[in-house]
Design a protein around this motif. Structure first.
Motif, mmCIF file in Angstrom:
data_model
loop_
_atom_site.group_PDB
_atom_site.id
_atom_site.type_symbol
_atom_site.label_atom_id
_atom_site.label_comp_id
_atom_site.label_asym_id
_atom_site.label_seq_id
_atom_site.Cartn_x
_atom_site.Cartn_y
_atom_site.Cartn_z
ATOM 1 N N ASP A 1 0.856 -1.187 0.000
ATOM 2 C CA ASP A 1 0.000 0.000 0.000
ATOM 3 C C ASP A 1 0.894 1.240 0.000
ATOM 4 N N ARG A 2 0.675 2.113 -0.963
ATOM 5 C CA ARG A 2 1.570 3.268 -1.137
ATOM 6 C C ARG A 2 1.509 4.256 0.021
ATOM 7 N N ARG A 3 0.538 4.115 0.897
ATOM 8 C CA ARG A 3 0.515 4.991 2.071
ATOM 9 C C ARG A 3 1.760 4.803 2.932
ATOM 10 N N ALA A 4 2.422 3.646 2.763
ATOM 11 C CA ALA A 4 3.638 3.394 3.540
ATOM 12 C C ALA A 4 4.713 4.426 3.260
ATOM 13 N N PHE A 5 4.663 5.046 2.087
ATOM 14 C CA PHE A 5 5.701 5.990 1.692
ATOM 15 C C PHE A 5 5.306 7.451 1.914
ATOM 16 N N THR A 6 4.133 7.673 2.499
ATOM 17 C CA THR A 6 3.706 9.037 2.794
ATOM 18 C C THR A 6 4.112 9.407 4.214
ATOM 19 N N PRO A 7 4.250 10.680 4.516
ATOM 20 C CA PRO A 7 4.586 11.079 5.886
ATOM 21 C C PRO A 7 3.551 10.603 6.897
ATOM 22 N N GLU A 8 2.294 10.512 6.473
ATOM 23 C CA GLU A 8 1.235 10.109 7.403
ATOM 24 C C GLU A 8 1.274 8.613 7.697
ATOM 25 N N GLY A 9 1.659 7.820 6.701
ATOM 26 C CA GLY A 9 1.691 6.374 6.884
ATOM 27 C C GLY A 9 0.302 5.806 7.097
ATOM 28 N N PHE A 10 0.201 4.743 7.877
ATOM 29 C CA PHE A 10 -1.065 4.102 8.205
ATOM 30 C C PHE A 10 -1.516 4.562 9.586
ATOM 31 N N ASP A 11 -2.820 4.560 9.794
ATOM 32 C CA ASP A 11 -3.359 4.928 11.095
ATOM 33 C C ASP A 11 -2.769 4.024 12.181
ATOM 34 N N GLY A 12 -2.191 4.650 13.194
ATOM 35 C CA GLY A 12 -1.650 3.894 14.314
ATOM 36 C C GLY A 12 -0.335 3.199 14.047
ATOM 37 N N GLU A 13 0.275 3.470 12.904
ATOM 38 C CA GLU A 13 1.538 2.828 12.543
ATOM 39 C C GLU A 13 2.582 3.902 12.241
ATOM 40 N N PRO A 14 3.837 3.637 12.546
ATOM 41 C CA PRO A 14 4.881 4.553 12.091
ATOM 42 C C PRO A 14 5.026 4.445 10.578
ATOM 43 N N SER A 15 5.254 5.561 9.917
ATOM 44 C CA SER A 15 5.476 5.515 8.480
ATOM 45 C C SER A 15 6.848 4.911 8.193
ATOM 46 N N PHE A 16 7.046 4.494 6.964
ATOM 47 C CA PHE A 16 8.357 3.968 6.604
ATOM 48 C C PHE A 16 9.433 5.047 6.731
ATOM 49 N N LEU A 17 9.030 6.287 6.514
ATOM 50 C CA LEU A 17 9.977 7.389 6.682
ATOM 51 C C LEU A 17 10.400 7.516 8.138
ATOM 52 N N ASP A 18 9.452 7.315 9.054
ATOM 53 C CA ASP A 18 9.788 7.338 10.475
ATOM 54 C C ASP A 18 10.715 6.177 10.833
ATOM 55 N N LEU A 19 10.417 5.004 10.281
ATOM 56 C CA LEU A 19 11.248 3.839 10.568
ATOM 57 C C LEU A 19 12.683 4.062 10.108
ATOM 58 N N ALA A 20 12.818 4.737 8.961
ATOM 59 C CA ALA A 20 14.158 4.975 8.419
ATOM 60 C C ALA A 20 15.003 5.848 9.339
ATOM 61 N N ARG A 21 14.366 6.648 10.174
ATOM 62 C CA ARG A 21 15.091 7.529 11.087
ATOM 63 C C ARG A 21 15.539 6.813 12.357
ATOM 64 N N GLY A 22 15.091 5.562 12.546
ATOM 65 C CA GLY A 22 15.461 4.819 13.746
ATOM 66 C C GLY A 22 16.833 4.198 13.629
ATOM 67 N N SER A 23 17.236 3.499 14.669
ATOM 68 C CA SER A 23 18.549 2.850 14.680
ATOM 69 C C SER A 23 18.540 1.642 13.742
ATOM 70 N N ASP A 24 19.729 1.178 13.393
ATOM 71 C CA ASP A 24 19.840 -0.002 12.544
ATOM 72 C C ASP A 24 19.191 -1.211 13.203
ATOM 73 N N ASP A 25 19.394 -1.362 14.501
ATOM 74 C CA ASP A 25 18.819 -2.508 15.206
ATOM 75 C C ASP A 25 17.299 -2.449 15.205
ATOM 76 N N ASP A 26 16.741 -1.268 15.448
ATOM 77 C CA ASP A 26 15.288 -1.119 15.458
ATOM 78 C C ASP A 26 14.697 -1.415 14.082
ATOM 79 N N LEU A 27 15.353 -0.891 13.038
ATOM 80 C CA LEU A 27 14.852 -1.112 11.681
ATOM 81 C C LEU A 27 14.943 -2.590 11.318
ATOM 82 N N ASP A 28 16.031 -3.225 11.686
ATOM 83 C CA ASP A 28 16.189 -4.649 11.420
ATOM 84 C C ASP A 28 15.092 -5.460 12.111
ATOM 85 N N ALA A 29 14.779 -5.105 13.350
ATOM 86 C CA ALA A 29 13.757 -5.836 14.098
ATOM 87 C C ALA A 29 12.378 -5.674 13.467
#
Length: 266
Positions: free
Chosen positions: A74-102
């Protein structure tokens, strides 16, 4: 294709339904209005479906409502808003390597349980199976597809890589060179080619998909369960063993079967 489930549902959430009838479980992608586009919530529901399978299940059929198997992420994953109640993929990219891997490892769980040795999984694929949809079809042991099927791995066009456990089964099915070409170009693979290169076990007209899957399920169930489990384990491990190691694995598996048949197993 919009078949109905005649059996009670064990799961019905986030676009995923699970029904079990005797030894056959059916997992249905049930959001045809969105062409069964995928989201983290859907992946969690697929993971839950695997955990809910009764021990009596021998065959798992993965199918989809509507004209498309799955249009992918779902292309909403690539928007700043993402999915309701979920971090967007953009937010995930800002996390640590370990967090993103998990997080990615959690997503992958939805695509891994289909190859368990105690079940045989069949993907019934019609229309588009794009990106994550392609990888979900690849997660299954066998694929029965319709004449209008269109597989494509579009991740590289988005600057990404296929990361939902699809690369290993793709290479196993078609070889490294063809897998690279399919992934790097993002082109469509149609039914005739899919059957020729090993992506599809069987190609059928759109109206015959359900019947073909029922026939294949019945053929799988006709074999002795433990023999199928042992054979699947042998075949899955074959590429990681030397010839002599595979011979030894065959001998050990056959010894177990003979002892079981003779009533001598522990």
């Amino acid at each position: 294709m919009t078949p109905t489930d005649p059996t009670p549902l064990l799961l019905d959430k986030d676009g995923v339904r699970l029904a079990v009838e005797d030894a056959v479980a059916t997992v249905t992608l049930a959001d045809p209005a969105k062409r069964n586009a995928q989201s983290p919530a859907l992946w969690r529901a697929l993971t839950e479906a695997g955990r809910l399978l009764p021990g009596s299940v021998r065959v798992v059929v993965l199918r989809a409502q509507g004209r498309s198997f799955s249009a992918g992420l779902d292309r909403r994953a690539f928007t700043p808003e993402g999915f309701d109640g979920e971090p967007s993929f953009l937010d995930l990219a800002r996390g640590s390597d370990d967090d993103l891997d998990a997080v990615i490892a959690e997503y992958q769980e939805a695509f891994t349980w289909w190859r368990r040795n105690d079940i045989v999984s069949i993907a019934a694929v019609q229309g588009h199976a794009i990106g994550a949809g392609f990888q979900l079809a690849l997660a299954c042991d066998l694929r029965v597809v319709t004449q209008d099927v269109q597989f494509a791995m579009r991740e590289t066009g988005l600057g990404l890589v296929p990361d939902l456990a699809g690369t290993q089964p793709l290479v196993a099915a078609v070889g490294y060179a063809r897998a690279l070409e399919i992934c790097a170009t993002g082109r469509f693979v149609h039914a005739d080619e899919a059957e020729r290169i090993g992506l599809a076990n069987l190609v059928v007209p759109v109206g015959e998909l359900d019947a073909a899957v029922r026939d294949l399920s019945a053929a799988l169930l006709a074999a002795e369960r433990d023999a199928v489990v042992e054979t699947k384990a042998l075949l899955r491990g074959a590429t990681g063993r030397t010839y002599e190691e595979q011979r030894a694995a065959e001998r050990a598996a056959q010894a177990r079967r003979l002892r079981d048949l003779a009533g001598l197993s522990d």
